[in-house]
Scaffold this active site. Structure first.
Site, PDB file in Angstrom:
ATOM      1  N   TYR A   1      -4.000 -26.701  22.409  1.00 30.83           N
ATOM      2  CA  TYR A   1      -3.706 -25.308  22.754  1.00 30.83           C
ATOM      3  C   TYR A   1      -3.788 -24.439  21.496  1.00 30.83           C
ATOM      4  O   TYR A   1      -3.221 -24.799  20.454  1.00 30.83           O
ATOM      5  CB  TYR A   1      -2.322 -25.226  23.413  1.00 30.83           C
ATOM      6  CG  TYR A   1      -1.855 -23.813  23.605  1.00 30.83           C
ATOM      7  CD1 TYR A   1      -2.650 -22.891  24.302  1.00 30.83           C
ATOM      8  CD2 TYR A   1      -0.641 -23.367  23.090  1.00 30.83           C
ATOM      9  CE1 TYR A   1      -2.238 -21.574  24.465  1.00 30.83           C
ATOM     10  CE2 TYR A   1      -0.222 -22.051  23.261  1.00 30.83           C
ATOM     11  CZ  TYR A   1      -1.029 -21.163  23.940  1.00 30.83           C
ATOM     12  OH  TYR A   1      -0.623 -19.864  24.097  1.00 30.83           O
TER      13      TYR A   1
ATOM     14  N   ASP B   1       2.341 -33.889  23.803  1.00 33.07           N
ATOM     15  CA  ASP B   1       2.422 -32.675  24.619  1.00 33.07           C
ATOM     16  C   ASP B   1       1.932 -33.072  26.013  1.00 33.07           C
ATOM     17  O   ASP B   1       0.745 -33.324  26.220  1.00 33.07           O
ATOM     18  CB  ASP B   1       1.544 -31.588  23.992  1.00 33.07           C
ATOM     19  CG  ASP B   1       1.628 -30.264  24.751  1.00 33.07           C
ATOM     20  OD1 ASP B   1       1.936 -30.296  25.963  1.00 33.07           O
ATOM     21  OD2 ASP B   1       1.370 -29.213  24.142  1.00 33.07           O
TER      22      ASP B   1
ATOM     23  N   LYS C   1       4.369 -24.087  32.737  1.00 36.90           N
ATOM     24  CA  LYS C   1       3.188 -24.461  33.516  1.00 36.90           C
ATOM     25  C   LYS C   1       3.601 -25.239  34.773  1.00 36.90           C
ATOM     26  O   LYS C   1       4.259 -24.690  35.633  1.00 36.90           O
ATOM     27  CB  LYS C   1       2.227 -25.254  32.615  1.00 36.90           C
ATOM     28  CG  LYS C   1       1.976 -24.596  31.256  1.00 36.90           C
ATOM     29  CD  LYS C   1       1.334 -23.252  31.411  1.00 36.90           C
ATOM     30  CE  LYS C   1       1.027 -22.476  30.156  1.00 36.90           C
ATOM     31  NZ  LYS C   1       1.836 -22.570  28.975  1.00 36.90           N
TER      32      LYS C   1
ATOM     33  N   ARG D   1      24.439 -20.456  23.152  1.00 32.10           N
ATOM     34  CA  ARG D   1      23.327 -20.957  22.335  1.00 32.10           C
ATOM     35  C   ARG D   1      23.497 -22.461  22.146  1.00 32.10           C
ATOM     36  O   ARG D   1      22.541 -23.230  22.211  1.00 32.10           O
ATOM     37  CB  ARG D   1      23.255 -20.244  20.974  1.00 32.10           C
ATOM     38  CG  ARG D   1      22.233 -20.885  20.040  1.00 32.10           C
ATOM     39  CD  ARG D   1      21.789 -20.047  18.856  1.00 32.10           C
ATOM     40  NE  ARG D   1      22.818 -19.201  18.297  1.00 32.10           N
ATOM     41  CZ  ARG D   1      23.877 -19.617  17.582  1.00 32.10           C
ATOM     42  NH1 ARG D   1      24.049 -20.904  17.335  1.00 32.10           N
ATOM     43  NH2 ARG D   1      24.760 -18.764  17.120  1.00 32.10           N
TER      44      ARG D   1
HETATM   45  O1  P1T Z   1       3.323 -20.714  26.367  1.00 36.09           O
HETATM   46  P1  P1T Z   1       4.396 -21.691  25.952  1.00 36.09           P
HETATM   47  O2  P1T Z   1       5.373 -22.004  27.015  1.00 36.09           O
HETATM   48  O3  P1T Z   1       5.020 -21.326  24.641  1.00 36.09           O
HETATM   49  O4  P1T Z   1       3.652 -23.107  25.719  1.00 36.09           O
HETATM   50  C1  P1T Z   1       2.689 -23.308  24.726  1.00 36.09           C
HETATM   51  C2  P1T Z   1       1.752 -24.415  25.135  1.00 36.09           C
HETATM   52  C3  P1T Z   1       1.934 -25.678  24.608  1.00 36.09           C
HETATM   53  N1  P1T Z   1       1.141 -26.714  24.935  1.00 36.09           N
HETATM   54  C4  P1T Z   1       0.141 -26.565  25.827  1.00 36.09           C
HETATM   55  C5  P1T Z   1      -0.726 -27.734  26.176  1.00 36.09           C
HETATM   56  C6  P1T Z   1      -0.100 -25.314  26.417  1.00 36.09           C
HETATM   57  O5  P1T Z   1      -1.096 -25.208  27.295  1.00 36.09           O
HETATM   58  C7  P1T Z   1       0.714 -24.212  26.047  1.00 36.09           C
HETATM   59  C8  P1T Z   1       0.486 -22.845  26.603  1.00 36.09           C
HETATM   60  N2  P1T Z   1      -0.789 -22.673  27.124  1.00 36.09           N
HETATM   61  C9  P1T Z   1      -1.298 -21.522  27.682  1.00 36.09           C
HETATM   62  C10 P1T Z   1      -0.603 -20.379  27.753  1.00 36.09           C
HETATM   63  C11 P1T Z   1      -2.660 -21.633  28.207  1.00 36.09           C
HETATM   64  O6  P1T Z   1      -3.101 -20.765  28.986  1.00 36.09           O
HETATM   65  O7  P1T Z   1      -3.346 -22.605  27.846  1.00 36.09           O
END
Ligand code: P1T
Length: 384
Positions: free
Chosen positions: A103, A175, A200, A51
């Protein structure tokens, strides 16, 4: 050679990584272990419990820092876990100003979790700086920027927001999930924190859920590391390895995402059955000039509204698509289509999301790296 001096494409492949010392493995080994032998209490080789730190995760964290031109990287179990760590820098009574279009999961984390701990969030249209200024008080501790925004593809001028924030001694976090460091590097524009849903484009193959943070300041890095270790939402070794593997082709994938994105955006813009297309590469996009300035290209994310503008019109199209898969997420090699109102942004109340343009008929495309002719043919048969 100093890793900081390498150019971007080289950094995606080599940044923060050296052949393994034990056997010369070129890829960082997957250290699938929770703990490490000690010769004597405290006598370890730099790792004591996974961790706190794990060598595969360290390689990913160094790679993230390298591609974002930062000094320190941190890898988390998801993008939201990374955002969660940033907000935990704050205390009850503190306030955050964030983009009004972001998001849905970020919105939910801010409103439904952190407002319970008396941290207040102001969602504002950051395309106009006076909207930010109007909310700045002595309580404002963080400005949260998403650009391009999800899903409306608004562009926020990072440099101008950072300048304003610095005047008031406020931290800025960006972000960078949609743009990736291939297109923009917010730390170079003065931001304090860069955040990624590495799920992503960085991972790039829709096979992991991973988050990342990169900062330059040592004190900020220490505070975030403390939160990461104390809260525990760390990226596992296997996911670290897969993300590292993804990052190695980020530049070639992004180049194709941008090329295909342009063709698809222009096709949609000229289609008689499409009412509105949102993509920052259009000259008539309200912030095209800023996008051109702060980004290297315009990316493969596009949102559009079919004529008729009803929920049913949008659903009919996404159900007919065959090469595009109807699914949440984005940034993988395969093309995805999403319906933000019922999927990624369903956690935002309808009245709230419609204020920023996320109407029931909006469709979001993550244009992949397939042959673009197949993508156009698929859209053609689905739109009719
Ligand atoms: O899904 P995660 O890895 O926890 O990330 C969250 C997140 C944060 N910021 C942005 C700009 C994002 O697009 C996302 C996650 N977005 C999707 C799952 C989506 O389909 O838009």
């Amino acid at each position: 050679m100093c890793a900081k001096k390498l150019k971007f494409n080289t950094k995606t492949i080599h940044g923060g990584q050296r052949p393994d010392k034990a056997y010369g493995a070129v890829m960082p080994p997957i250290y699938q272990t929770s703990t490490y032998a000690q010769d004597t209490p405290g006598g370890h080789k730099g790792y004591e419990y996974s961790r706190s730190a794990n060598p595969t995760r360290t390689a990913l964290e160094n790679s993230l820092a390298s591609i974002e031109n930062g000094n320190y990287g941190l890898a988390f179990a998801s993008g939201l876990a990374a955002i969660d760590a940033v907000i935990k820098l704050l205390r009850p009574g503190d306030e955050v100003i964030c983009t009004n279009d972001l998001y849905g999961g970020s919105y939910r984390l801010f409103k439904r979790i952190f407002e319970q701990y008396v941290i207040r969030f102001h969602f504002v249209d950051m395309e106009d700086l006076t909207n930010i200024e109007a909310h700045i008080t002595h309580k404002t501790k963080l400005i949260w920027i998403e650009t391009p925004t999800n899903p409306m593809m608004n562009i926020i001028d990072i440099k101008s927001v950072v300048q304003l924030a610095k005047k008031h001694d406020i931290l800025t976090a960006v972000d960078n999930t949609f743009a990736t460091p291939y297109l923009q590097t917010p730390l170079d524009l003065g931001a304090d924190i860069v955040m990624h849903s590495a799920t992503k484009y960085l991972g790039g193959h829709s096979d992991v859920v991973v988050g990342g943070l990169v900062v330059n300041d040592k004190d900020l890095a220490d505070r975030l590391y403390f939160i990461q270790n104390a809260s525990g939402a760390v990226c596992g070794p296997m996911d670290s390895f897969l993300t590292l593997r993804g990052i190695k082709t980020l530049h070639v994938r992004m180049q194709r995402h941008c090329e295909n994105g342009k063709v698809v955006a222009e096709y949609l813009a000229h289609h008689p059955k499409i009412e509105k297309v949102y993509w920052p590469g259009f000259e008539n996009h309200p912030n095209h000039k800023i996008a051109k300035n702060q980004m290297k290209d315009f990316g493969g994310m596009i949102s559009f509204v079919p004529s008729g503008s009803s929920y049913e019109d949008a659903v009919k199209i996404v159900e007919k698509l065959q090469v595009f898969t109807l699914a949440e997420s984005l940034g993988g090699v395969e093309s995805l289509a999403g319906h933000p109102a019922s999927m990624t942004h369903a956690s935002i109340p309808k009245a709230e999301r419609e204020k920023s343009g996320v109407v029931d008929a909006l469709i979001r495309l993550s244009v992949g790296i397939e042959d673009v002719e197949d993508l156009i043919a698929d859209l053609e048969q689905a739109i009719g």
